[in-house]
Each structure stands twice: as C-alpha cells, then as structure tokens.
Design a protein around this motif. Structure first.
Motif, PDB file in Angstrom:
ATOM      1  N   THR A   1     -44.692 -29.867   5.675  1.00  0.00           N
ATOM      2  CA  THR A   1     -44.831 -30.736   4.509  1.00  0.00           C
ATOM      3  C   THR A   1     -43.553 -31.512   4.256  1.00  0.00           C
ATOM      4  O   THR A   1     -42.452 -31.061   4.577  1.00  0.00           O
ATOM      5  N   ASN A   2     -43.694 -32.687   3.656  1.00  0.00           N
ATOM      6  CA  ASN A   2     -42.537 -33.530   3.342  1.00  0.00           C
ATOM      7  C   ASN A   2     -41.640 -32.932   2.275  1.00  0.00           C
ATOM      8  O   ASN A   2     -40.448 -33.235   2.215  1.00  0.00           O
ATOM      9  N   GLU A   3     -42.211 -32.099   1.415  1.00  0.00           N
ATOM     10  CA  GLU A   3     -41.429 -31.587   0.277  1.00  0.00           C
ATOM     11  C   GLU A   3     -40.424 -30.509   0.677  1.00  0.00           C
ATOM     12  O   GLU A   3     -39.474 -30.247  -0.055  1.00  0.00           O
ATOM     13  N   ILE A   4     -40.629 -29.864   1.827  1.00  0.00           N
ATOM     14  CA  ILE A   4     -39.731 -28.780   2.249  1.00  0.00           C
ATOM     15  C   ILE A   4     -38.497 -29.384   2.908  1.00  0.00           C
ATOM     16  O   ILE A   4     -38.607 -30.140   3.876  1.00  0.00           O
ATOM     17  N   PRO A   5     -37.302 -29.059   2.406  1.00  0.00           N
ATOM     18  CA  PRO A   5     -36.101 -29.750   2.888  1.00  0.00           C
ATOM     19  C   PRO A   5     -35.580 -29.275   4.234  1.00  0.00           C
ATOM     20  O   PRO A   5     -34.780 -29.975   4.859  1.00  0.00           O
ATOM     21  N   GLU A   6     -35.976 -28.092   4.712  1.00  0.00           N
ATOM     22  CA  GLU A   6     -35.371 -27.545   5.920  1.00  0.00           C
ATOM     23  C   GLU A   6     -36.401 -27.199   6.986  1.00  0.00           C
ATOM     24  O   GLU A   6     -37.576 -26.974   6.692  1.00  0.00           O
ATOM     25  N   PHE A   7     -35.937 -27.133   8.231  1.00  0.00           N
ATOM     26  CA  PHE A   7     -36.731 -26.558   9.306  1.00  0.00           C
ATOM     27  C   PHE A   7     -36.753 -25.042   9.146  1.00  0.00           C
ATOM     28  O   PHE A   7     -35.750 -24.430   8.748  1.00  0.00           O
ATOM     29  N   CYS A   8     -37.881 -24.416   9.472  1.00  0.00           N
ATOM     30  CA  CYS A   8     -37.973 -22.961   9.403  1.00  0.00           C
ATOM     31  C   CYS A   8     -37.113 -22.346  10.511  1.00  0.00           C
ATOM     32  O   CYS A   8     -36.695 -23.041  11.447  1.00  0.00           O
ATOM     33  N   PRO A   9     -36.813 -21.047  10.447  1.00  0.00           N
ATOM     34  CA  PRO A   9     -35.968 -20.416  11.479  1.00  0.00           C
ATOM     35  C   PRO A   9     -36.503 -20.587  12.899  1.00  0.00           C
ATOM     36  O   PRO A   9     -35.711 -20.743  13.841  1.00  0.00           O
ATOM     37  N   ALA A  10     -37.817 -20.580  13.088  1.00  0.00           N
ATOM     38  CA  ALA A  10     -38.365 -20.749  14.434  1.00  0.00           C
ATOM     39  C   ALA A  10     -38.076 -22.152  14.966  1.00  0.00           C
ATOM     40  O   ALA A  10     -37.709 -22.323  16.142  1.00  0.00           O
ATOM     41  N   CYS A  11     -38.246 -23.151  14.131  1.00  0.00           N
ATOM     42  CA  CYS A  11     -37.945 -24.526  14.547  1.00  0.00           C
ATOM     43  C   CYS A  11     -36.449 -24.715  14.776  1.00  0.00           C
ATOM     44  O   CYS A  11     -36.040 -25.384  15.731  1.00  0.00           O
ATOM     45  N   GLN A  12     -35.632 -24.118  13.903  1.00  0.00           N
ATOM     46  CA  GLN A  12     -34.189 -24.225  14.094  1.00  0.00           C
ATOM     47  C   GLN A  12     -33.768 -23.616  15.420  1.00  0.00           C
ATOM     48  O   GLN A  12     -32.911 -24.161  16.128  1.00  0.00           O
ATOM     49  N   LYS A  13     -34.356 -22.494  15.787  1.00  0.00           N
ATOM     50  CA  LYS A  13     -34.037 -21.871  17.069  1.00  0.00           C
ATOM     51  C   LYS A  13     -34.426 -22.784  18.230  1.00  0.00           C
ATOM     52  O   LYS A  13     -33.645 -22.972  19.179  1.00  0.00           O
ATOM     53  N   ALA A  14     -35.616 -23.372  18.164  1.00  0.00           N
ATOM     54  CA  ALA A  14     -36.066 -24.266  19.233  1.00  0.00           C
ATOM     55  C   ALA A  14     -35.152 -25.476  19.351  1.00  0.00           C
ATOM     56  O   ALA A  14     -34.800 -25.899  20.464  1.00  0.00           O
ATOM     57  N   LEU A  15     -34.762 -26.039  18.221  1.00  0.00           N
ATOM     58  CA  LEU A  15     -33.874 -27.194  18.230  1.00  0.00           C
ATOM     59  C   LEU A  15     -32.492 -26.834  18.769  1.00  0.00           C
ATOM     60  O   LEU A  15     -31.921 -27.548  19.599  1.00  0.00           O
ATOM     61  N   ARG A  16     -31.960 -25.715  18.315  1.00  0.00           N
ATOM     62  CA  ARG A  16     -30.631 -25.281  18.765  1.00  0.00           C
ATOM     63  C   ARG A  16     -30.624 -24.994  20.262  1.00  0.00           C
ATOM     64  O   ARG A  16     -29.698 -25.393  20.987  1.00  0.00           O
ATOM     65  N   ASP A  17     -31.662 -24.341  20.743  1.00  0.00           N
ATOM     66  CA  ASP A  17     -31.755 -24.046  22.181  1.00  0.00           C
ATOM     67  C   ASP A  17     -31.775 -25.334  23.003  1.00  0.00           C
ATOM     68  O   ASP A  17     -31.159 -25.411  24.071  1.00  0.00           O
ATOM     69  N   LEU A  18     -32.485 -26.354  22.515  1.00  0.00           N
ATOM     70  CA  LEU A  18     -32.580 -27.599  23.259  1.00  0.00           C
ATOM     71  C   LEU A  18     -31.257 -28.368  23.235  1.00  0.00           C
ATOM     72  O   LEU A  18     -30.838 -28.924  24.264  1.00  0.00           O
ATOM     73  N   ILE A  19     -30.590 -28.395  22.089  1.00  0.00           N
ATOM     74  CA  ILE A  19     -29.283 -29.062  22.008  1.00  0.00           C
ATOM     75  C   ILE A  19     -28.300 -28.387  22.967  1.00  0.00           C
ATOM     76  O   ILE A  19     -27.538 -29.049  23.694  1.00  0.00           O
ATOM     77  N   ASN A  20     -28.319 -27.048  23.005  1.00  0.00           N
ATOM     78  CA  ASN A  20     -27.458 -26.323  23.937  1.00  0.00           C
ATOM     79  C   ASN A  20     -27.824 -26.634  25.383  1.00  0.00           C
ATOM     80  O   ASN A  20     -26.948 -26.772  26.249  1.00  0.00           O
ATOM     81  N   PHE A  21     -29.118 -26.744  25.656  1.00  0.00           N
ATOM     82  CA  PHE A  21     -29.582 -27.052  27.012  1.00  0.00           C
ATOM     83  C   PHE A  21     -29.012 -28.400  27.487  1.00  0.00           C
ATOM     84  O   PHE A  21     -28.585 -28.548  28.627  1.00  0.00           O
ATOM     85  N   TYR A  22     -28.997 -29.381  26.581  1.00  0.00           N
ATOM     86  CA  TYR A  22     -28.513 -30.710  26.937  1.00  0.00           C
ATOM     87  C   TYR A  22     -26.991 -30.747  27.082  1.00  0.00           C
ATOM     88  O   TYR A  22     -26.458 -31.564  27.855  1.00  0.00           O
ATOM     89  N   THR A  23     -26.272 -29.921  26.347  1.00  0.00           N
ATOM     90  CA  THR A  23     -24.823 -30.130  26.198  1.00  0.00           C
ATOM     91  C   THR A  23     -23.938 -29.014  26.707  1.00  0.00           C
ATOM     92  O   THR A  23     -22.722 -29.129  26.671  1.00  0.00           O
ATOM     93  N   GLU A  24     -24.518 -27.898  27.177  1.00  0.00           N
ATOM     94  CA  GLU A  24     -23.661 -26.802  27.647  1.00  0.00           C
ATOM     95  C   GLU A  24     -23.768 -26.643  29.156  1.00  0.00           C
ATOM     96  O   GLU A  24     -24.712 -27.082  29.793  1.00  0.00           O
TER      97      GLU A  24
END
Length: 325
Positions: A302-325
């Motif tokens: 939903t648009n009203e929720i300001p943050e990504f949930c922990p599962a989405c944050q993990k997926a995003l963090r893993d991908l950023i690390n994949f690209y840059t580490e």
C-alpha cells in the motif's frame, strides 16, 4: 537471468490475449563480444516451461551493427556520484513529457524522486553505492497520452495510461527509443519521470519504472515501482474482484517477497520468530488465497506504508551487495 517482460507476462493473463496476438518490444544489455557469439533467449510461461526460443548470432565486425553513443548524446547531468564509480549501481532518470524549456523542472523532480528513494532502507544506508544521472530527453508536448480521454501527446517515449485497459497503469512500449536516448550515458537501471499531476505508473523488471512526479502519491509510487523494476519484488496486494492468475499455487514464485510455500527456503523463513510481525500472511501476488507475504503491510502493498517490510529489505540488500561486492 532476466525476465523477457513482466508487462508481457501480465498481458498473457488479460482476456485480450485469448483472441489476439501481439508483439512486445524489449532490449537486453550485453557486453560487446570480442568474437562471434550466439545469444539465445528462452521464453517461459509461469510454470517455467519453454514456450518459444530465439537464437541470434552477433559478429562484432558486422558493418551493419550501428555504433551509437559516441556523438549526439542526450544531454545529462550527474546528480550523485558513487563512492566507487568502478563498482557501483548506475541509475538514469529519464525525462518524459518535458519540453526543452521545462528541463529545470525535470532536474528538481529528479532530486525529489532520488531523495524519496534514499529515505527508505536499505537504500538509505547503502546510498554511496549508487551513481545517478538525469537525462534530458526533450518532448514536443508536456505530460503523457490519456487514451481514455482521447488525448494523444507527442512525447519522447510515447507513454500512455490505460495499459491493459487499466486506468492507472502508465507505461511505454518504445524500448528501443528509450535505450537509444540513453546511448553514451552510464546506466543500468532506468527511472522514467513523467511530467504530469495525474496518478499513475508502472515498473517492469530489469527494464524500467515509469511514474508521474507531480501527484501527491508520486513519491511512494516511484519507490514502489523501483521495487519492481530493480529487484523484481512482487505486488503484495490482492483484490477479490480483480484476481489475476499469474502465480500457479503448485509453483514457487521466483520473487523473493511472496511464496506459495512450495519451496520457501532462502526467502524470509529465518526471520520468522526473530523479527516482530514477520510470518506467513495469506494474500499477495493478486491472489487472496494460496499466496503468502511476510508482513501485514509493506511498501509493496500500500502507498500509505512508509517502509519496505523486512523480507523486501533483505531482497533489496542482497541484490545491492550482488551488484557491488
């Protein structure tokens, strides 16, 4: 592996697909080979079954390969320089529906959209890994086409609402034009900003996101659509009267933020019982039953929720690390 086009995948579930054949344009970025290579594309359905295959041979010395990006490069400004420009993620914001005299507004809109993204974790804590440019692609008209109102605009990408006859769905099918406008620009992921106050947008995995920027919901929409285009995060919402059969219940979705529990391993199972509010919540991927998300709510729901949930944050963090580490 890249999806051919999640927009094509969505269209396959539309009633129109039962009676009409269509072609979808896409562009794949590959390194220029040093010798002759074969590039094979497998097109698979939502059960991972190959439905079509194409092999294209690339000969680097072929005189008919058009060399572009060396001159007549679309003007661009660097908005943020990464800490390590040799090992970073390149984001290009592209102007759609901005006339030449409106490019000052476009640069301000890019800065606003960029700050909206970096207000969210994990982007906030990993900001220095992103290199960002604003590409000033000019349009003859402001805004975007509105087929439902009979309004057709002449813009750089010919984007329009009413994609798949959904009033709020704003996309473009002119992928070759998009990449030609970016030739000579450092880019991997594309964020198209549309000069309009109307609500709308769309995010296509490994292709682009496109969103209006002058609507009250523009900031959360840009962030939500970037979750699609950058990381392949699934929509976590479902409506009883709009169920779409994109996810067979006996196949595990490849998206990291939903599951049918067929093969849940490697997603967010290690967070259950350790992070507050994380579990298996039924409803997601446009289905009320049989598809599960991690939390009651999330930026992908939903648009009203300001943050990504922990599962989405993990997926995003893993991908950023994949690209840059």
């Amino acid at each position: 592996r890249n999806s051919f086009s999640t927009l094509f995948q969505e269209w396959q579930e539309e009633p129109e697909a039962l009676t009409t054949e269509r072609s979808f344009e896409n562009v794949f970025l590959v390194p220029m080979p040093k010798d002759t290579v074969d590039i094979t594309l497998d097109l698979r359905n939502n059960r991972r079954e190959i439905t079509s295959k194409l092999t294209h041979q690339v000969v680097p010395t072929d005189i008919l390969i058009r060399q572009i990006g060396y001159r007549d490069v679309t003007p661009f400004e660097t908005i943020q320089q990464a800490k390590d420009t040799n090992n970073c993620i390149h984001l290009a914001y592209l102007a759609e529906g901005y006339r030449p005299e409106e490019m000052g507004t476009f640069i301000q809109d890019v800065k606003m959209a960029m700050e909206a993204l970096f207000a969210h974790e994990p982007f906030k804590g990993m900001r220095d890994r992103f290199h960002i440019v604003a590409v000033k692609s000019p349009s003859k008209d402001s805004g975007a086409s509105e087929p439902g109102k009979g309004i057709w605009k002449n813009t750089a990408l010919h984007s329009h609402w009413d994609t798949n006859y959904s009033e709020r769905y704003l996309t473009t099918s002119n992928l070759k034009d998009m990449h030609d406008l970016l030739a000579g620009t450092p880019y991997e992921h594309i964020l198209v900003l549309v000069n309009s106050e109307r609500y709308g947008g769309g995010g296509i995995l490994n292709s682009y996101l496109l969103s209006t920027i002058h609507n009250k919901w523009s900031k959360p929409v840009v962030v939500h659509e970037f979750g699609h285009s950058f990381a392949g995060l699934a929509d976590e919402y479902a409506y009883e009267n709009e169920e779409v059969n994109m996810y067979p219940l006996d196949v595990e979705p490849w998206e990291k933020n939903i599951t049918t529990k067929v093969n849940f391993k490697g997603k967010w199972e290690e967070m259950i019982g350790k992070k507050p509010g994380v579990g298996l919540v039924e409803g997601g991927g446009y289905k009320m039953k049989g598809v599960y998300r991690a939390c009651n709510d999330c930026r992908m729901r939903t648009n009203e929720i300001p943050e990504f949930c922990p599962a989405c944050q993990k997926a995003l963090r893993d991908l950023i690390n994949f690209y840059t580490e």
